[in-house]
Design an enzyme around this catalytic site. Structure first.
Site, PDB file in Angstrom:
ATOM      1  N   ARG A  17       5.131  18.618   0.974  1.00 28.63           N
ATOM      2  CA  ARG A  17       5.119  17.169   0.770  1.00 28.63           C
ATOM      3  C   ARG A  17       4.343  16.810  -0.496  1.00 28.63           C
ATOM      4  O   ARG A  17       4.718  15.878  -1.213  1.00 28.63           O
ATOM      5  CB  ARG A  17       4.527  16.477   1.994  1.00 28.63           C
ATOM      6  N   GLU A  48       6.254   1.134   9.275  1.00 27.33           N
ATOM      7  CA  GLU A  48       5.156   1.925   9.810  1.00 27.33           C
ATOM      8  C   GLU A  48       3.881   1.110   9.818  1.00 27.33           C
ATOM      9  O   GLU A  48       3.809   0.019   9.248  1.00 27.33           O
ATOM     10  CB  GLU A  48       4.964   3.222   9.027  1.00 27.33           C
ATOM     11  N   LYS A  94       3.020  10.485  -0.581  1.00 27.58           N
ATOM     12  CA  LYS A  94       1.639  10.174  -0.193  1.00 27.58           C
ATOM     13  C   LYS A  94       0.772   9.934  -1.433  1.00 27.58           C
ATOM     14  O   LYS A  94      -0.262  10.593  -1.644  1.00 27.58           O
ATOM     15  CB  LYS A  94       1.074  11.296   0.675  1.00 27.58           C
TER      16      LYS A  94
END
Length: 386
Positions: free
Chosen positions: A131, A269, A233
């Site tokens: 990721r 989210e 992220k």
């Protein structure tokens, strides 16, 4: 020649590369005790199995540990060799890319102390490495290889082994950072990059502990937009949610649930976790599509839920789906699996089942059992490191 000079000369003569720490105890007459700590088998040794911590009162806050890992490379180069160093401040140029343009990424994963002296284990760290690579490509940054990432994380955990809580008392939260550390004035990628890993012992993320949480849907502020960076992220995704989060907490809510930025009716989210709804045997979660982070805990729960006989659907989930949902829960590395007691939307409060036999409880227990070694890890998700 003093005693300290004699000791250091002896170490030099023996070509000892594993010196980690030297401690002296003084009394009126001078030095009366010298303690020397070495790395054992390439790992940092410790005088005690555990740090002096009240493990029963761990929250989710920074508790400085002993060591961090650092590795650097230039813009058009690749990362090579890093090293452990004492945990502490780092030096950055005032015009560093991360300070001026937010060119930075972070990851979060945990190390657990397994039951019955089973050593330490990491949970799916290779997924965090991949990721970070995906995020680095989006942010025009070089990234560590998966092997380099795993090497850095393992060494950081082993060097801070005494800070890993006892089984069932918490975990060692590991925070890898990838920063544009080189100077840049005009808008452009930084000239140098820093990969850094530090760690801290943590307990429950929310102040409620394992008790159910209460969310409010944010109607004005959006977390991410199509074509943006919501799916990676990057550090720039998180500070913008603070205002809405603080306002929610002032009203007595635990956290904020964000909607999509286009239609303002689809759930995306919470501030730092994914969302799930339960309807009978069906489990729903918003489909990721560039605006929602592909959580590693999220993916794990989807797989575990399927193993337990639930039908799982990843699709757009609207606020209307909240009306007849039996349960709602959040997932994430920090929160693990957090049952939601209520969600408030347009001044209307929707309540959900959070009892002992709730689906979220069963999923939580199944996940923790794998992480702590209560059951055999048939999926190969955990990596034993010591």
């Amino acid at each position: 020649m003093g005693i300290m000079e004699v000791i250091l000369d002896e170490l030099k003569e023996s070509n000892h590369h594993f010196l980690s720490w030297v401690g002296l105890r003084y009394e009126a007459g001078g030095i009366v005790e010298v303690q020397i700590r070495f790395r054992v088998n390439g790992e940092m040794g410790s005088d005690h199995e555990y740090a002096d911590v009240n493990w029963d009162e761990l929250g989710f806050r920074l508790m400085p540990t002993d060591y961090m890992y650092m590795m650097k490379c230039s813009q058009h180069d690749s990362f090579s060799e890093g090293q452990l160093t004492q945990y502490g401040n780092i030096e950055l140029n005032a015009s560093a890319g991360v300070l001026n343009y937010g060119q930075g990424l972070f990851e979060g994963l945990k190390a657990y102390r397994k039951i019955n002296g089973g050593g330490l284990a990491l949970f799916r760290p290779e997924e965090n490495a991949r990721r970070m690579q995906m995020g680095a490509e989006r942010m025009c940054m070089p990234s560590p290889t998966v092997d380099q990432f795993l090497h850095a994380v393992k060494h950081t955990v082993l060097a801070n082994k005494r800070w890993v809580p006892p089984p069932g008392k918490g975990s060692l939260y590991v925070r890898p950072l990838l920063l544009g550390s080189g100077p840049v004035l005009g808008l452009a990628p930084a000239t140098e990059y820093l990969f850094l890993v530090y760690a801290a012992p943590v307990g429950n993320y929310f102040k409620e502990g394992l008790a159910p949480i209460n969310l409010i849907i944010e109607e004005d502020t959006c977390r991410a937009t199509p074509g943006g960076t919501g799916g990676v992220k990057t550090i720039t995704n998180y500070a913008p949610v603070l205002k809405a989060q603080q306002e929610a907490k002032k009203k007595g809510f635990t956290d904020v649930l964000f909607l999509d930025s286009v239609n303002k009716i689809y759930l995306e989210e919470a501030s730092s976790s994914n969302i799930f709804l339960v309807k009978n045997n069906l489990i729903l979660t918003p489909k990721t599509g560039g605006t929602i982070l592909e959580g590693i805990t999220r993916a794990s729960i989807i797989e575990i839920a399927g193993d337990l006989g639930h039908q799982v659907e990843e699709r757009p989930v609207s606020v209307d789906d909240l009306v007849d949902a039996d349960e709602v829960f959040c997932t994430g590395t920090a929160v693990v699996v957090a049952p939601v007691s209520s969600i408030t939307y347009k001044d209307r409060r929707y309540s959900y089942n959070c009892g002992e036999h709730a689906v979220s409880r069963r999923l939580y227990k199944s996940l923790i059992a794998i992480q702590l070694g209560h059951v055999q890890d048939k999926k190969g998700w955990t990596i034993q490191i010591g």
